[in-house]
Scaffold this active site. Structure first.
Site, PDB file in Angstrom:
ATOM      1  N   ALA A 126      34.123  34.492  36.108  1.00 31.34           N
ATOM      2  CA  ALA A 126      35.116  33.649  35.441  1.00 31.34           C
ATOM      3  C   ALA A 126      36.136  34.453  34.640  1.00 31.34           C
ATOM      4  CB  ALA A 126      34.394  32.652  34.542  1.00 31.34           C
ATOM      5  N   HIS A 221      38.282  31.763  27.943  1.00 36.36           N
ATOM      6  CA  HIS A 221      37.633  33.012  27.533  1.00 36.36           C
ATOM      7  C   HIS A 221      38.716  33.937  26.994  1.00 36.36           C
ATOM      8  CE1 HIS A 221      33.917  31.858  29.469  1.00 36.36           C
ATOM      9  NE2 HIS A 221      34.519  31.723  30.632  1.00 36.36           N
TER      10      HIS A 221
HETATM   11  N1  LIG Z   1      29.216  35.277  36.533  1.00 38.85           N
HETATM   12  C1  LIG Z   1      29.998  34.271  36.176  1.00 38.85           C
HETATM   13  O1  LIG Z   1      31.144  34.450  35.727  1.00 38.85           O
HETATM   14  C2  LIG Z   1      29.489  32.875  36.339  1.00 38.85           C
HETATM   15  C3  LIG Z   1      30.371  31.797  36.246  1.00 38.85           C
HETATM   16  C4  LIG Z   1      29.879  30.512  36.446  1.00 38.85           C
HETATM   17  C5  LIG Z   1      28.537  30.302  36.681  1.00 38.85           C
HETATM   18  N2  LIG Z   1      27.684  31.372  36.720  1.00 38.85           N
HETATM   19  C6  LIG Z   1      26.231  31.200  36.960  1.00 38.85           C
HETATM   20  O2  LIG Z   1      26.029  31.055  38.349  1.00 38.85           O
HETATM   21  C7  LIG Z   1      24.869  30.232  38.581  1.00 38.85           C
HETATM   22  C8  LIG Z   1      25.262  29.096  39.542  1.00 38.85           C
HETATM   23  O3  LIG Z   1      26.273  28.306  38.937  1.00 38.85           O
HETATM   24  P1  LIG Z   1      26.586  26.832  39.481  1.00 38.85           P
HETATM   25  O4  LIG Z   1      27.715  26.312  38.696  1.00 38.85           O
HETATM   26  O5  LIG Z   1      26.645  26.833  40.967  1.00 38.85           O
HETATM   27  O6  LIG Z   1      25.246  26.084  39.007  1.00 38.85           O
HETATM   28  P2  LIG Z   1      24.692  24.672  39.541  1.00 38.85           P
HETATM   29  O7  LIG Z   1      23.786  24.179  38.460  1.00 38.85           O
HETATM   30  O8  LIG Z   1      25.793  23.796  40.001  1.00 38.85           O
HETATM   31  O9  LIG Z   1      23.816  25.083  40.815  1.00 38.85           O
HETATM   32  C9  LIG Z   1      22.681  25.900  40.721  1.00 38.85           C
HETATM   33  C10 LIG Z   1      21.711  25.511  41.844  1.00 38.85           C
HETATM   34  O10 LIG Z   1      20.646  26.468  41.851  1.00 38.85           O
HETATM   35  C11 LIG Z   1      19.398  25.779  41.952  1.00 38.85           C
HETATM   36  N3  LIG Z   1      18.385  26.607  41.283  1.00 38.85           N
HETATM   37  C12 LIG Z   1      18.319  26.944  39.968  1.00 38.85           C
HETATM   38  N4  LIG Z   1      17.263  27.751  39.751  1.00 38.85           N
HETATM   39  C13 LIG Z   1      16.655  27.941  40.943  1.00 38.85           C
HETATM   40  C14 LIG Z   1      15.502  28.671  41.357  1.00 38.85           C
HETATM   41  N5  LIG Z   1      14.762  29.368  40.488  1.00 38.85           N
HETATM   42  N6  LIG Z   1      15.165  28.638  42.660  1.00 38.85           N
HETATM   43  C15 LIG Z   1      15.899  27.922  43.559  1.00 38.85           C
HETATM   44  N7  LIG Z   1      16.990  27.198  43.221  1.00 38.85           N
HETATM   45  C16 LIG Z   1      17.349  27.207  41.928  1.00 38.85           C
HETATM   46  C17 LIG Z   1      19.627  24.431  41.286  1.00 38.85           C
HETATM   47  O11 LIG Z   1      18.739  23.457  41.802  1.00 38.85           O
HETATM   48  C18 LIG Z   1      21.087  24.130  41.646  1.00 38.85           C
HETATM   49  O12 LIG Z   1      21.214  23.391  42.842  1.00 38.85           O
HETATM   50  C19 LIG Z   1      24.438  29.728  37.200  1.00 38.85           C
HETATM   51  O13 LIG Z   1      23.371  30.529  36.709  1.00 38.85           O
HETATM   52  C20 LIG Z   1      25.664  29.927  36.346  1.00 38.85           C
HETATM   53  O14 LIG Z   1      25.352  30.124  34.977  1.00 38.85           O
HETATM   54  C21 LIG Z   1      28.142  32.636  36.581  1.00 38.85           C
END
Ligand SMILES: NC(=O)c1ccc[n+]([C@@H]2O[C@H](COP(=O)([O-])OP(=O)(O)OC[C@H]3O[C@@H](n4cnc5c(N)ncnc54)[C@H](O)[C@@H]3O)[C@@H](O)[C@H]2O)c1
Length: 272
Positions: A126, A221
């Site tokens: 992000a 941010h």
């Molecule tokens: N690096 C970055 O800048 C950044 C930015 C946004 C989001 N993220 C992270 O990326 C990840 C995904 O984001 P999102 O918006 O798609 O989230 P989301 O909640 O929309 O989707 C996550 C999916 O992963 C599944 N899940 C969670 N833990 C699991 C596990 N242990 N085993 C199997 N499935 C599992 C959930 O059921 C869900 O369907 C999150 O951890 C979020 O914090 C990172």
């Protein structure tokens, strides 16, 4: 040869990645999907014309021999699956970067990667400017600050309550946390992965301020990085992903860009 991809996490980011594979933007074969909610895998698998295996465990993913696995799930998923994948020599793209601030896990992954030659990729997610921040990291960074503002609805109400804040009583932009990155990523695991990316890029633990704003329609941010050679100020004003207000849409686009670099036969790489 087309790269074989597997995806752990079929939520907001996962669905944008699958769409990019379906329309041929990422030139790769999606071989497996895994999610703790298998129905989410089923609906994403329908977007791909070839057969995609829906996996219930990591062994199933190993059997399909992916070159790259994208983790877009949670910090728990990073702890649970990424060491095993890297140990098997499979490259991993990590989105839930907050987990990598745990020194024990990070050191274990670095050791495993040295032995297996698998790479661990952390997309810029992000935020922007990670290229410049990495460059000044070479001479040493003196100060890193991240100020994040999101709508109140983007925060887990229980976390706010633990901090003595009633989310329903927030009427204007209000500071809900200030302190070191390692504490921030534990308290807000789904909100500020970007601080972990900054920490890894600079080699320094950022100072973090988090604000909840009932009027905010963007995830903001503000980043300050200081060194002897440059002062960097970056402000990202990101539209939230329609499926998940905690996640900025640009985070998914940054994974698409990274996967294009890893999978497509491009000649030119700018700003890497
Ligand atoms: N690096 C970055 O800048 C950044 C930015 C946004 C989001 N993220 C992270 O990326 C990840 C995904 O984001 P999102 O918006 O798609 O989230 P989301 O909640 O929309 O989707 C996550 C999916 O992963 C599944 N899940 C969670 N833990 C699991 C596990 N242990 N085993 C199997 N499935 C599992 C959930 O059921 C869900 O369907 C999150 O951890 C979020 O914090 C990172």
């Amino acid at each position: 040869m087309m790269k074989r991809l597997a995806l752990i996490g079929c939520g907001a980011i996962g669905s944008v990645i699958v769409d990019a594979i379906a329309r041929g933007e990422i030139e790769a074969k999606l071989v497996a999907l895994m999610d703790m909610h298998p129905d989410r895998c089923t609906s994403l698998a329908k977007k791909i014309s070839e057969e995609v295996k829906i996996c219930k465990d990591i062994e199933c993913i190993f059997e399909l021999k992916p070159h790259i696995v994208v983790e877009a799930a949670s910090q728990e998923a990073v702890r649970e699956y990424v060491p095993a994948l890297v140990g098997r020599g499979i490259d991993v793209v990590v989105l839930s970067v907050g987990a990598l601030l745990e020194k024990k896990l990070l050191n274990e992954l670095i050791e495993l990667s040295r032995a297996s030659k698998a790479r661990i990729y952390v997309p810029s997610g992000a935020i922007g400017g990670i290229d410049a921040v990495k460059a000044i990291g070479i001479v040493g960074v003196k100060k890193v600050v991240l100020r994040t503002t999101k709508n109140v609805k983007a925060f887990d109400p229980n976390t706010l309550k633990q901090l003595g804040i009633d989310p329903n009583k927030i009427t204007h932009r209000t500071i809900v946390f200030q302190g070191p990155a390692s504490v921030a990523t534990k308290m807000f695991p789904a909100n500020i992965n970007v601080v972990a990316t900054l920490a890894l890029a600079t080699g320094m633990e950022p100072y973090v301020e988090i604000y909840a704003d009932p009027e905010a329609d963007s995830n903001v941010h503000e980043i300050e990085v200081e060194s002897n050679v440059s002062k960097i100020y970056i402000k990202m004003v990101n539209r939230p992903h329609p499926q998940n207000p905690r996640t900025s849409y640009i985070a998914a686009l940054s994974v698409i860009k990274l996967l294009k670099q890893l999978c497509n036969n491009d000649a030119l790489y700018v700003g890497v």
